[in-house]
Write an enzyme that holds these catalytic residues in place. Structure first.
Site, short mmCIF file in Angstrom:
data_model
loop_
_atom_site.label_atom_id
_atom_site.label_comp_id
_atom_site.label_asym_id
_atom_site.label_seq_id
_atom_site.Cartn_x
_atom_site.Cartn_y
_atom_site.Cartn_z
N SER A 255 0.80 -1.23 0.00
CA SER A 255 0.00 0.00 0.00
C SER A 255 0.84 1.28 0.00
CB SER A 255 -0.93 0.01 1.22
OG SER A 255 -0.19 0.01 2.42
N LYS B 250 -6.23 3.56 9.12
CA LYS B 250 -5.32 4.51 8.48
C LYS B 250 -5.85 5.94 8.58
CE LYS B 250 -3.30 1.20 5.23
NZ LYS B 250 -3.10 0.80 3.82
#
Length: 795
Positions: free
Chosen positions: A678, A721
């Site tokens: 990611s 996140k």
């Protein structure tokens, strides 16, 4: 051979007459009586021959053996019933050469068989061996009087000796006839020796059996005698009456209990056995223990109230747990089905999530919401199948498995049963407990669960099973297939604050025996404890920290000698109690810098702000990657560099930059391993910034995987996140376009504080984060559509 003579023939059943034998016979057949009458009147001898089949009443010539014995009638007595008793002495062997007549009696032409002489030494050896064996035979066979041995020992004639010995041995009729037909004295003596030795072996085996049986009988008689004495003593002491009272009590419980047909049959069978046992025997204890277990379990009709109150259940769950809306909704939906349909099967749920997020406490709340008993079985470290299914009663100290034990403790057929830490089970040579759980967690099978100790089917279909696990990897696939998986995510800082205010503080105050107003916490203090002194997905460490703060506050009250009546814990007090902050969270850079980009990462403890640094320096095109990155993350860096090289012209770069520049990518905190795809767009942005010497906006963070064509692929852990972005002071977050639908599951208190920009292509990333000097433009792309969760930020 002697000259043939014609004699009346007497067929015999079940007996063979040998020479030198005197035997009484009972004669009832007409032909046989007529033959005897002729022998008496004519003073004739008779020929005695045995029938092949004793069942034949009127034998013919083919029904008779050919070899028999010539005999002399010594005495004939006629009986009142028409039969005759005759005493006959055997004289010599002979064989039938021709049957002369059949009426009124059998008469046959007989040929005597002469006996050959035996060599002295050989005959003496055989006779001596037979005599020794016969002596042994008489010792073993108590039915033969000792005088017979003396009589046989005085016989010198080998022929007479052989027939006298064999007459005393217990032989089959066929063996006796075969011996009579043997020609030659030597052959006959050898055959006698074989037969008597075989009989001796049989008698020795019989003696051993008799000895063993006698010994066992003596033991049984001794036990019986002692038991009778014990019963007499117990009767005097009243213990026997107590045992009878126990049996009557068991019988009453069996009749009153709503057992299944199989269980009732088994219980009555075991009770019958118990009645016949001594109360002091080990078997009686085992049987009594089994009946206690069987009757101690809840059976049909022994259930908690099945009335479902959805509103009450919802209030219980909301009062005891903050958040977890999706899980609460799923459970309330099932309660509604149970309320409308009595046939609804009990759910089998598996709560999956990191430690400390409330899986066990949620199961307890579900039990309280249903007003049912709650039982917990810890499966961590269980490696024996018998822990689930129990031990067979043949083992000393056998017990049912944990499931049956929990059902007995619950006392109801429909408790809430928590299978805690189902992912921590193991297996070894004793079996696989996870395989045993397949039957338990299968609604098609658990209506007749088989426990090795009970040996009867037990109904678990009304139990609500809730399993918990931290990870799904160790759980076998067939077991997962039987459960409905519900994931519990880590708590946000906002959720932790609310949980601490509504539940943890009050819980610890009660546990320490303090009044609610003696120690209070400010929101700032709780936030500091959450951010700087704990790093976890759940709230266990936070709870321990709150308990420690309460104890320190209580100490402060006591030391003041009650001058201080109460203590309010503020962020200043937190620093005083616990010292410097234990954890630091990633923060944005104060200024926008070249080659420094803020990325977002997911960990088991939640989200984290990850800084990615890149520099370009004169060299030969070498790529260096540092920061203890895993293989996947290194491949993402290579893919990012390849994309930038392939698009150097649109990015207004020197097409040969890769020949002139070395690029170094570094992710700080190098002691911590990092991996995952990611960070792809983050590293690509850092490379572009380092080469073009354009800074990246400090208040922008991003996450997403990059492909060689520049596409931005979806990622996981979006909720965590975004929480890390808020914690680090980020104002704008770039996420993959395909993750836009996941924003619906993120609480509004998170999305409202951020500008969230969905990205499809990497060129959009540069439009959002790269600070290009005024008057310059490196790409022509359409601006990405921003979400409406926050105002547009011009950063």
């Amino acid at each position: 051979m002697a000259k043939d003579e014609i004699y009346p023939l007497l067929p015999l059943r079940d007996i063979v007459v040998y020479p030198y034998m005197v035997v009484p016979l009972f004669v009832g057949r007409d032909k046989s009586k007529a033959a005897l009458d002729y022998a008496i009147e004519e003073k004739s001898l008779v020929f005695l021959v045995t029938q092949k089949n004793p069942q034949v009443n009127e034998p013919s010539e083919k029904d008779l053996h050919q070899v028999g014995t010539i005999g002399s009638v010594i005495q004939l007595i006629r009986m009142p019933d028409g039969t005759a008793k005759v005493l006959i002495e055997g004289l010599r062997r002979a064989r039938i050469t021709n049957v002369v007549s059949k009426d009124p009696y059998f008469s046959a032409q007989i040929e005597e068989i002469e006996e050959e002489k035996l060599k002295t030494a050989e005959g003496e050896a055989l006779i001596r061996s037979i005599r020794e064996c016969f002596e042994t035979y008489i010792k073993l066979n108590k039915n033969i009087p000792p005088e017979v041995l003396l009589t046989v020992s005085n016989i010198d004639d080998p022929v007479q000796f052989a027939f006298m010995v064999v007459a005393q041995i217990n032989l089959k009729l066929s063996d006796r006839q075969t011996l009579l037909e043997v020609d030659g004295v030597k052959n006959r003596l050898e055959r006698v020796l074989e037969l008597i030795q075989a009989e001796i072996e049989i008698l020795e085996v019989e003696r051993k059996i008799r000895t063993r049986v006698k010994r066992q009988m003596e033991k049984n008689q001794r036990e019986y005698y002692l038991n009778e004495q014990m019963q007499a003593i117990q009767k005097e002491l009243g213990e026997r009456d107590e045992f009878k009272a126990d049996i009557q009590e068991l019988e009453k419980r069996i009749n009153e209990k709503s057992l299944s047909a199989e269980a009732r049959k088994k219980a009555k069978s075991e009770l019958r056995k118990l009645k016949m046992m001594s109360p002091m025997s080990a078997e009686a204890t085992v049987t009594r223990n089994y009946l206690d277990w069987l009757l101690g379990l809840p059976w049909h009709g022994e259930e908690d109230s099945s009335l479902i109150d959805v509103a009450y259940a919802e209030s219980v769950l909301n009062n005891e747990h903050y958040g977890l809306e999706k899980i609460k909704q799923r459970f309330l939906e099932h309660l509604a089905i149970m309320h409308l349909s009595e046939r609804a099967r009990s759910p089998i749920l598996c709560l999956v999530g990191p430690p400390g997020v409330g899986k066990t406490s949620l199961a307890k709340s579900i039990a309280r919401a249903l007003k049912r008993k709650f039982m917990r079985i810890s499966l961590g470290g269980v490696r024996d199948e018998a822990e689930i299914r129990g031990h067979r009663r043949t083992y000393i100290g056998a017990m049912p498995g944990r499931l049956i034990q929990s059902m007995k403790k619950a006392g109801t057929m429909n408790p809430v049963l928590l299978l805690d830490e189902i992912d921590k089970m193991a297996q070894d040579f004793r079996g696989d407990p996870s395989s045993a759980l397949l039957e338990v967690l299968d609604p098609e099978q658990n209506a007749a669960f088989s426990d090795h100790f009970l040996e009867v089917g037990y109904d678990l279909s009304k139990v609500i099973f809730i399993a918990t696990a931290n990870q799904l990897g160790p759980v076998p696939r067939p077991l997962l297939d039987r459960m409905e998986l519900i994931e519990l995510n880590s708590y946000t800082e906002v959720e932790k604050l609310q949980i601490a205010k509504k539940h943890l503080v009050a819980k610890q105050m009660k546990a320490h025996g303090l009044k609610t107003n003696q120690v209070t916490f400010s929101d700032a203090a709780l936030k500091d404890m959450i951010l700087y002194f704990t790093r976890e997905s759940g709230v266990r460490d936070l709870e321990r920290l709150i308990a420690s703060a309460i104890r320190k506050s209580a100490t402060q009250i006591v030391r003041s000698k009650e001058k201080v009546k109460s203590v309010r814990v503020t962020n200043t007090q937190v620093k005083k109690y616990f010292g410097a902050a234990k954890f630091r969270h990633g923060r944005i850079e104060k200024e926008s810098q070249i080659g420094i980009v803020s990325g977002l990462a997911w960990t088991e403890l939640g989200g984290a702000l990850l800084t990615v640094e890149a520099i370009a320096m004169p060299g030969t095109g070498k790529l260096t990657i540092t920061g203890q990155l895993g293989e996947v993350m290194q491949e993402s860096a290579q893919a990012a560099l390849s994309y930038v090289r392939a698009n150097s012209k649109p990015f207004q770069m020197d097409p040969n930059f890769y020949k002139k520049l070395d690029i170094h990518i570094h992710v700080p905190e190098g002691a911590i391993p990092k991996d995952g795809p990611s960070a792809g767009i983050t590293m690509a942005s850092a490379i572009v910034s380092a080469i073009l010497k354009y800074p990246i906006h400090a208040e922008v963070a991003m996450t997403g995987e990059i492909t060689l064509s520049g596409q931005v692929l979806p990622i996981g852990g979006l909720r965590e996140k975004l929480m890390a972005a808020i914690r680090g002071g980020i104002r704008k977050v770039l996420i993959p376009y395909e993750n836009e639908s996941s924003l619906q599951e993120v609480p509004k208190q998170i999305t409202s504080k951020l500008v969230i920009v969905p990205i499809k292509q990497f060129n959009q990333v540069l439009d959002e984060c790269l600070k290009v000097p005024k008057g310059q433009q490196i790409l022509l792309s359409k601006k990405s559509t921003r979400n409406t969760h926050a105002k547009e930020l011009d950063v």
